[in-house]
Write a protein that holds these residues in place. Structure first.
Motif: not given
Length: 485
Positions: A409-428
């Motif tokens: 579950l912790n690995a799932e959370n980390d992967h989700a956070r990394a996915t969203l962080a990359l999306a936010e960085a690209r839109t930024g």
């Protein structure tokens, strides 16, 4: 218990995925911008102001055209004219001295007509006023460009906010599916006596938490979608995330120079300086000579009865020539107004320098932000690959009994956070690129088309995965469930 497992296996996955499913097609940034340009209320106000400013050019031309005025009047009038000691001469009557004349009309019809035409020839005040009107029209053009740039930036901000919200909902729903499968697996293994009861409690708690995250993500998606729909008129807009970043292509100093030359705010401040110069010129013209070409004609008539019977008085006149106006003294008003105009010019020049400094700072911040964002995107891409590898390894370790459910579950959370962080960085990064273009007044449809081509298609919703088969891990034999706590 069987009903509980059925809900975990089927109900949650299908329900979450169905509510978060997106249409197959999405609007790109250029399409959304065109819709906003036609629908946005703030831009509609700016469009009306721009149209009003364009009339100032016609007003400037009218200042140097002739002014023609016709005056007509009629009413009740009276007149009494007496002349004594006049000289009278007429053919056949000779010349008489000391002649008296008298006419009177006690109450009669008085009519009057006059026509006046005036053409300015020399007038420093009108010249300054004409220059101010032309500057006002130019300022209207510049303000219109600034309003369009501001709308485009607002639209892009709302568009990418929706794109990130959609991605957050998609990632959270997939995470919820994985947690639901893990929860089903934990309960099945507990029934077989393969895992302790704490695993089921941990799984249930994680499932409740991710369900709350899904609802929050859905609410955020709906709010950002409605905000974009209100400004564009699109009923259900769907946004796309950037697939790649766009290179700037120029150095920081080149962007600063371009902004100093074309930025709408700097140009408005420069127009303000020119406007103040013309205002000072107009005020100094208050005590200057003006010359007009004048043509006028008048006719007056009064007819009725007076002391000597019926009478009719008529007067007609006409004149064409040049009129010179020479101010002599106005109490010092012109000098005082000119002094005020000089101080206003100093203020406008200071505002221009302030605008240049502010724009340079904004360009520098956007350019450096874009540079830092490039490094951040590259680091987040590496981090996303690492988190995906970690997630796969953790799942494999869970199947082999080397990792716990919480590890997965912790690995799932980390992967989700990394996915969203990359999306936010690209839109930024995309928004920083748009800010730089707006500062240099380079926001146009070709640029929007180029940026739209760099957007990734919206991922299609995948069907829910079947529940994982329950395979007891290769661990030492455990006591039956009834004997374990």
């Amino acid at each position: 218990m069987s009903m509980r497992r059925a809900w975990l296996r089927h109900g949650l996955g299908i329900g979450l995925l169905g509510l978060g499913a997106l249409p197959a097609t999405a609007q790109d940034l250029l399409t959304v911008w065109r819709a906003a340009e036609q629908h946005d209320r703030t831009l509609a106000v700016a469009r009306a102001e721009h149209a009003a400013a364009q009339t100032k050019r016609e007003q400037a031309e009218a200042l140097w055209r002739p002014n023609v005025m016709l005056g007509l009047g009629a009413g009740l009038g009276a007149s009494d004219t007496r002349m004594k000691g006049a000289q009278f001469s007429a053919p056949g009557f000779g010349t008489s001295e000391g002649v008296d004349f008298a006419t009177s009309v006690h109450a009669g019809l008085a009519t009057r007509a006059n026509l006046i035409a005036q053409q300015p020839l020399v007038n420093r005040g009108r010249e300054a006023a004409r220059a101010q009107l032309e500057l006002g029209a130019e300022m209207g053009d510049t303000a219109w460009r600034a309003a369009r740039n501001e709308l485009l930036l607002r639209t892009a901000e709302r568009y990418f906010a929706l794109a990130v919200a959609q991605e957050q909902l998609r990632v959270t729903e997939r995470q919820a599916e994985s947690v639901a499968r893990a929860t089903t697996e934990a309960h099945d293994r507990f029934e077989l006596g393969d895992v302790p009861v704490t695993d089921t409690h941990e799984a249930d708690a994680a499932l409740a938490g991710v369900r709350a995250q899904v609802e929050a993500a859905r609410l955020q998606r709906d709010l950002t979608r409605q905000s974009l729909a209100d400004s564009t008129g699109l009923p259900l807009p769907v946004a796309q995330l950037p697939a790649q970043t766009q290179a700037l292509g120029e150095s920081l100093q080149a962007w600063i120079d371009a902004a100093q030359a074309a930025n709408p705010q700097v140009q408005l401040a420069a127009h303000g300086v020119r406007m103040a110069e013309q205002e000072l010129r107009k005020r100094r013209a208050g005590d200057s000579v003006s010359v007009d070409l004048v043509a006028q004609a008048g006719f007056d008539r009064l007819g009725g009865r007076g002391e000597f019977g019926s009478a009719s008085n008529r007067n007609a006149n006409a004149m064409v020539g040049v009129q010179v106006n020479i101010p002599l003294y106005d109490g010092g008003m012109s000098r005082a107004q000119a002094s005020e105009g000089a101080r206003l010019l100093d203020k406008a020049q200071a505002q221009l320098e302030q605008a240049r400094e502010q724009v340079a700072e904004q360009v520098r911040a956007a350019w450096l932000g874009w540079q830092a964002g490039e490094a951040r995107v590259a680091a987040l891409q590496d981090g996303l690959k690492a988190s995906a590898a970690r997630l796969d390894a953790t799942r494999t370790g869970r199947e082999l009994g080397d990792r716990t459910l919480m590890d997965v579950l912790n690995a799932e959370n980390d992967h989700a956070r990394a996915t969203l962080a990359l999306a936010e960085a690209r839109t930024g990064q995309m928004q920083q690129r748009l800010r730089l273009a707006a500062l240099a007044d380079r926001l146009d449809e070709p640029l929007m088309a180029k940026l739209s081509a760099a957007l990734a298609p919206v991922p299609a919703a995948a069907p829910p995965a079947p529940p994982a088969a329950v395979v007891p891990a290769a661990t030492p034999a455990r006591a039956p469930r009834k004997d374990r706590k």
